[in-house]
Write a protein that holds these residues in place. Structure first.
Motif, PDB file in Angstrom:
ATOM      1  N   LEU A  65       7.015 -31.288 -46.064  1.00  0.00           N
ATOM      2  CA  LEU A  65       7.814 -31.104 -44.846  1.00  0.00           C
ATOM      3  C   LEU A  65       9.260 -30.790 -45.192  1.00  0.00           C
ATOM      4  N   GLY A  69      10.725 -31.266 -40.304  1.00  0.00           N
ATOM      5  CA  GLY A  69       9.348 -31.727 -40.249  1.00  0.00           C
ATOM      6  C   GLY A  69       8.328 -30.602 -40.229  1.00  0.00           C
ATOM      7  N   ASP A  70       8.778 -29.373 -40.516  1.00  0.00           N
ATOM      8  CA  ASP A  70       7.874 -28.218 -40.495  1.00  0.00           C
ATOM      9  C   ASP A  70       7.119 -28.091 -41.809  1.00  0.00           C
ATOM     10  N   THR A  71       5.839 -27.784 -41.704  1.00  0.00           N
ATOM     11  CA  THR A  71       5.037 -27.401 -42.860  1.00  0.00           C
ATOM     12  C   THR A  71       5.149 -25.885 -43.035  1.00  0.00           C
ATOM     13  N   ASN A 115       5.786 -31.439 -36.189  1.00  0.00           N
ATOM     14  CA  ASN A 115       7.123 -31.588 -36.767  1.00  0.00           C
ATOM     15  C   ASN A 115       7.888 -32.661 -35.996  1.00  0.00           C
TER      16      ASN A 115
END
Length: 546
Positions: A65, A69-71, A115
């Protein structure tokens, strides 16, 4: 992260990428804590992404992350990189399928990860209208019910709000579970479809889809802001087709009111400026032709016809309809007729028209009713013709006034006799006749300019009293300008001609004939006309107020 590494990941320099040690792929982070896989996914570098996914450490990189909080899947879905999304999803599926080794088996599925804003990859794809990415994500995990993000918005609500018809169809039809309809401020996707309705964009089709594929209760759900149903909002925006569609699906929702006691008819009266819509059109709907609904009182005791008077909505059929209680009192002991009597006059002149409708509708004798209606229409037609006549007269007078202004303005700078070479002053400035010429020419120019000014303002109004007053004053100023111009002409010629010559005297006598013609014309015609116009100004608009 070094700038050189950032550029390599963003531009897809795979040969250079292969020289980077595997341990660096987790360590090298951008200011937003994006890994090399994040950057390659965001820029759509499919070859680089596929090579990174072959590394033994790719399972940890997949679910790594950034600060938001983004993948990597979030970034690829947001940018609409279908091949990258497909590569990431397929690799994640392989890792979850490896039951024997247990690699990644205890971790949350990548496609379901959220996220910090509680957005999944599907939220991102729907928000930016990437249809193929949406289709892939739903096909990959049809059993998952996508919940709301931090703003209370689900992917379905987001698709409806954006008018993304194809995505709405896909989410509703391809999901094996019932999708969540929640949205902003407690609204449902059906609320969003009504609020954002655009026939050309296809939102009417979205409304039909939501009603057909959802549970019956969706039409009864109320928003947190005001406890409004989708039917209330559709009625407020005068979306007649949507109103009919909702009622055919859930007729019982017609009984619902908002937190102020307003029903569908109240909401139909609330929007201003839509003269093409008549609330009486609801009388054609089977579910709405009931007295209890038409005469329902809200928290202020106002029935729909009270709001009709408050908003000055011109709907003859609604006022005339026998089912409408025109004698109902609100909490202030006022009827709808009382409200329109107290209302202030507006520029649209609807007040008098609505007042007349109430008076006609409350007349007991039907013959007298239609007789007054016909007379009222005739008076209205006469008034329009009279105003049109005044405007045409004003246009004709404007030409005369503008011509006088032009001539007198030019005469003021091309003075008779010329100018002195030493000081630039007029040669004839000491002559009394020349001075009379200058004064009268100025009077003519100013008077005609005032007339032009009044004619200009006449174009901004359509009220008979206003036009009469301005036309009369403009006429007076024009006549003064004409008289002053005649005197200026006579005095100008007198100043330049020899006084001993009979020609100068003859010129003055001929110019004075103009005033003689004015006197004759006034006695024969204009005395009565001007007196009549003055009488109308004093009496006001009594004729039109009857």
């Amino acid at each position: 992260m070094d700038d050189s590494v950032y550029e390599v990941a963003a531009e897809g320099m795979i040969e250079v990428l292969k020289k980077i040690p595997e341990s660096e792929f987790r360590v090298q982070l951008s200011p937003r804590h994006n890994t090399i896989l994040h950057i390659a996914s965001e820029f759509g570098q499919i070859d680089s992404v596929q090579w990174i996914l072959m590394l033994p450490s790719c399972s940890s990189l997949l679910q790594c992350l950034n600060l938001n909080g983004d993948t990597p899947l979030h970034l690829a879905a947001r940018e609409g990189h279908l091949e990258v999304v497909e590569a990431l999803v397929c690799k994640e599926r392989e890792l979850h399928a490896d039951i024997e080794t247990g690699v990644g088996a205890d971790k949350e599925m990548l496609i379901r990860m959220t996220n910090k804003g509680k957005n999944t990859a599907l939220h991102e794809a729907v928000r930016y209208g990437h249809y193929e990415v949406v289709m892939l994500l739903i096909k990959e995990d049809p059993d998952f019910t996508y919940g709301a993000n931090d703003s209370g918005i689900t992917p379905l609500y987001m698709a409806v709000e954006g008018g993304f018809t194809a995505a709405v169809k896909l989410i509703i039809e391809k999901s094996s579970t019932s999708p969540s309809y929640n949205g902003l401020m407690g609204r449902t996707a059906l609320h969003a479809a009504v609020i954002c309705n655009d026939i050309e964009r296809g939102d009417l089709e979205i409304v039909k889809l939501l009603l057909e594929k959802s549970e019956k209760s969706v039409a009864y759900l109320r928003s947190k802001d005001g406890k409004k149903t989708a039917l209330h909002i559709a009625s407020f925006h005068h979306r007649t087709e949507i109103v009919e569609k909702i009622l055919s699906h859930s007729p019982g929702c017609r009984e619902q009111v908002d937190d102020k006691g307003n029903n569908i008819f109240h909401f139909a009266m609330m929007k201003e400026g839509d003269d093409d819509f008549n609330p009486s059109s609801y009388f054609f709907n089977y579910w709405l032709r009931l007295r209890g609904l038409i005469n329902k009182k809200n928290a202020q005791g106002n029935t729909p016809i009270h709001l009709l008077s408050l908003k000055q909505i011109l709907d003859f059929e609604f006022v005339r309809m026998h089912m409408v209680d025109k004698k109902a009192y609100n909490n202030e002991d006022l009827t709808a007729y009382d409200i329109i009597l107290r209302a202030k006059e507006d520029n649209s002149e609807k007040k008098d028209e609505i007042q007349r409708l109430f008076e006609l509708a409350m007349t007991e004798d039907i013959c007298s009713f239609w007789e007054k209606e016909i007379k009222g229409r005739e008076r209205k037609k006469e008034r329009k013709e009279y105003i049109s006549q005044l405007q045409k007269q004003g246009e004709t007078h404007l030409i005369v006034s503008a011509f006088i202004t032009t001539v007198t303005f030019a005469a003021g700078f091309t003075l008779l006799g010329g100018y002195k070479e030493d000081d630039g002053k007029a040669i004839l400035s000491k002559k009394a006749a020349f001075r009379a010429f200058v004064v009268t020419d100025t009077i003519a120019m100013v008077s005609s300019l005032c007339a032009v000014f009044l004619h200009f303002f006449m174009t901004l109004h359509k009220r008979g009293k206003f036009l009469e007053k301005h036309l009369l004053w403009a006429f007076i100023f024009t006549r003064v300008a004409m008289g002053a111009m005649a005197i200026a002409f006579a005095t100008g010629l007198y100043a330049v001609l020899p006084h001993s010559s009979g020609l100068s005297v003859l010129t003055c006598i001929l110019c004075s004939c103009f005033f003689l013609s004015i006197a004759v014309e006034y006695c024969k015609f204009w005395r009565g006309t001007i007196s009549g116009m003055l009488g109308k100004l004093i009496a006001g608009e009594a004729k039109w107020g009857e």
